[in-house]
Design a protein around this motif. Sequence first.
Motif, PDB file in Angstrom:
ATOM      1  N   LEU A 173       0.831  -1.199   0.000  1.00  0.00           N
ATOM      2  CA  LEU A 173       0.000   0.000   0.000  1.00  0.00           C
ATOM      3  C   LEU A 173       0.868   1.253   0.000  1.00  0.00           C
ATOM      4  O   LEU A 173       0.563   2.243  -0.675  1.00  0.00           O
ATOM      5  N   PHE A 174       1.967   1.210   0.738  1.00  0.00           N
ATOM      6  CA  PHE A 174       2.905   2.338   0.769  1.00  0.00           C
ATOM      7  C   PHE A 174       3.488   2.585  -0.620  1.00  0.00           C
ATOM      8  O   PHE A 174       3.584   3.729  -1.086  1.00  0.00           O
ATOM      9  N   VAL A 230      -5.755  17.636  -0.201  1.00  0.00           N
ATOM     10  CA  VAL A 230      -4.869  16.762  -1.002  1.00  0.00           C
ATOM     11  C   VAL A 230      -4.797  15.369  -0.370  1.00  0.00           C
ATOM     12  O   VAL A 230      -4.828  14.353  -1.071  1.00  0.00           O
ATOM     13  N   TRP A 231      -4.691  15.341   0.977  1.00  0.00           N
ATOM     14  CA  TRP A 231      -4.649  14.041   1.665  1.00  0.00           C
ATOM     15  C   TRP A 231      -5.913  13.244   1.369  1.00  0.00           C
ATOM     16  O   TRP A 231      -5.854  12.044   1.105  1.00  0.00           O
ATOM     17  N   ASN A 232      -7.053  13.910   1.417  1.00  0.00           N
ATOM     18  CA  ASN A 232      -8.335  13.255   1.151  1.00  0.00           C
ATOM     19  C   ASN A 232      -8.379  12.708  -0.273  1.00  0.00           C
ATOM     20  O   ASN A 232      -8.852  11.597  -0.516  1.00  0.00           O
ATOM     21  N   PHE A 256      -8.123   4.358  -1.456  1.00  0.00           N
ATOM     22  CA  PHE A 256      -7.532   3.236  -0.729  1.00  0.00           C
ATOM     23  C   PHE A 256      -8.356   2.880   0.508  1.00  0.00           C
ATOM     24  O   PHE A 256      -8.529   1.701   0.837  1.00  0.00           O
ATOM     25  N   LEU A 257      -8.852   3.893   1.211  1.00  0.00           N
ATOM     26  CA  LEU A 257      -9.665   3.630   2.391  1.00  0.00           C
ATOM     27  C   LEU A 257     -10.946   2.883   2.036  1.00  0.00           C
ATOM     28  O   LEU A 257     -11.384   1.995   2.769  1.00  0.00           O
ATOM     29  N   THR A 292      -4.155   1.522   7.746  1.00  0.00           N
ATOM     30  CA  THR A 292      -4.161   2.017   6.361  1.00  0.00           C
ATOM     31  C   THR A 292      -3.939   3.519   6.323  1.00  0.00           C
ATOM     32  O   THR A 292      -3.148   4.028   5.507  1.00  0.00           O
ATOM     33  N   MET A 293      -4.622   4.242   7.191  1.00  0.00           N
ATOM     34  CA  MET A 293      -4.491   5.697   7.215  1.00  0.00           C
ATOM     35  C   MET A 293      -3.063   6.118   7.543  1.00  0.00           C
ATOM     36  O   MET A 293      -2.512   7.043   6.928  1.00  0.00           O
TER      37      MET A 293
END
Length: 799
Positions: free
Chosen positions: A692-693, A720-722, A728-729, A776-777
């Motif tokens: 995922l990274f 931007v983070w959202n 992925f979330l 995940t976050m």
Amino acid sequence: MIINFLKIAWRNLAKNKAYTAINVGGLALGMAVTLIIALWVEDEISHNDYFSNKNKIAQVFQSQTFNSRTSTGPAIPRPLEFALREGYLDNFKHLAMSSWTTNMYLKYNDISISSTGNFMQPEATEMLDFNIQSGEKDGLREINSIMLSEKTAHALFGNEDAIGKVVDVNGEYDMMVTAVYEDIPFNNSFNDAFFLMPWEKYITTQEWLIGSEDNWGNNSFQLFVQIADNTSMDRVTSIIKNVKKDLNEDTAEFNPQLFLLPMKDWYLRSNFENGKQVGGRIKYVWLFAIIGAFVLLLACINFMNLSTARSEKRAKEVGIKKSIGSQRNQLINQFLGESFLVAVISFVLAMLIILLFLNGFNELARKEIEFPWTNPLFWLSGLAFIVFTALLAGSYPALYLSSFNPVDVLKGTFKAGKHAGTPRKILVVLQFTVSVAFIIGTVIVMQQINHAKNRPIGYDREGLVQIPVMSQDFEGKYELMRTEFLKSNAIVEMSASSSPTTRIWSNRSGFRWDGKPEGFQEDFAWTDVTPEYAKSLNLKIVDGRDFSREFATDSNAVLINQTAVKYMGIENPVGLFLVDDDEEDPDEPLKIIGVVEDMIAQSPYEPVKQAVYEYIKDGDPNYYNLRLNPRQSAQQNLAIIERVFKTHFPKIPFEYDFVDEQYGAKFAAEERIGSLSGIFTALAILISCLGLFGLTSFVAEQRTKEIGVRKVLGASVLNVWNMLSKDFLKLVILSCFIAIPISFYIMNGWLQEYPYRVTLKWWVFALAMIGATLITMITISFQAIKAARANPIKSLRTE
């Protein structure tokens, strides 16, 4: 051609160090987990491979039915041996009666050691094919002979020749060493048989065995057999099945059914439920094999995802090669070659990881696994493993990358396609479905262990110590030792018993009482105890009274537990008499004087069995039970106890067990499985997060200019983070909703094996879901925030 492929593959790996590190690291970790699980599984399924006749050796088991409930075990009556020898010998190559593995003191000159071993008939050494280092293979022919393992012989005699030397056993008899055999490896039955003595010595020196040759109800022995070469286990079982029932009317009411349990099943498939074989440790073998396969799959998914995600960077390479005549199969071979190179590097790293952690793994798993450096089969399997992993991880990327249209690529009009990311999304969902399922499974396993651990056990095990009584030197000295230990102020109470506190060694039937239902077939756990037993264990009397030395009639008294009251179907048990129909003088019945709280002496996962505690009359106990003085440290108390012990038994090694440790050992297998599952779960999550990274890094890199534009237009770091995180979330949350019903179904089925079990709670699944989302976050946020905080001018001026 191959060298050219490898050069290109190496350059690609060296050029993209971050992705290479994630790919190789994740794959190496996955391969290491799979390999170490494979070594564990191989060790499990190779149990008893030391014995060359493994496929022909069996132990005689019997099933008996009490009140429609069938119990199964290896304890058999002694007359069965004579019956099989007289009427069924053609079906067997060897038969060997055996005692249970027992602890004894062995002494030579001034050296005295405690060791475990068996009394066995002479045919045992031929059947089990002991590897004799010196002496005679048929070393049990003479009644005063003893065979020693190398370890035991070295402890007693050092480097001297052991053959012909005389060993004092338990201070009871002198035995001459006739053979020294190789120590039986750890992952085999009889690995704790450090000495063997003749069966004839056993039956002629033990008073309780008098008359046992005709007693079909005394199930106190073991019988091992090697079947004839021209028959099978099933056939012999069908022939001997009803021997006991046919030859003895007294036991026929319990419908005894005999059968052979093959040696290959002793370790892995020895569990029975209501007379049916229901597996055993084999379930753990399957469990870890599945875990290993899934962990490798997770690592391969990382490789597939990162390879296909970076497809646009390889598109021009594919286009040029196709335009100058490269065939698709050549490109497929090239990309599979890259996958193979990654798999080889990962395999080397995986072996280094295993070498670093193998000792710790052995300690945790209670194994003695060694790395098979000299085993050619391992290296062949390793090569096959590399090829399999390379094909599994590289086939999809190879087929995907080799399918690009060269015209579109070279025109610059190539697009990955609207649904190009769908396979990656599916693989991410699969990864986290497995990871979340692992989390839920591990939590429930630990819950079940703790549920059993926290179960009330009925007595106080803290500060309770057991001393085994294994020698004639102890005979008649209980009262003396109790007085001496109490006088020393190291203990506050002491008792003696025929069984250890955490085990049941004897079961009895054949009793009647007022109000006993017609046709009721009773079966009691039976322990002989001294009057101070309940006091020394802090065992609560819930009805009636305890034993007392002041009442001479208590010599014919018993205590029963609460389960026995319900089992017998009586409301007021105190004052009731138990009449033993097997006794010659039934006019001396046993009077119930009290009821004690239920005490767990068998599996903490099972219901407490109906138990009777009889005032000890004949013979000597097998254990002293000492309640340590709580006003002094355990170390100080034990030092005093040892000093007193050595005063009276100077030639006997001082041995003791803490009861809380013995009780804790009942959870050992489940705790090891839980701990290993937890570690493998953590590694599975780590591998998934690595992938995922990598994907997040690639997406952030791919959308650098878009992020720059958004920042210039006023987008915040949170915006931007959202943008980078939400997709992925969504996938991880979808994984949770898939994993939860699957986990519920599997773990609910697993829990059904335990009569005393935890109830599945909704919060376990909710916690796993929240945990997976948080992990995940955290994984995504590092790259997302880094991209969001980057200077937009730098990303836009590269245009």
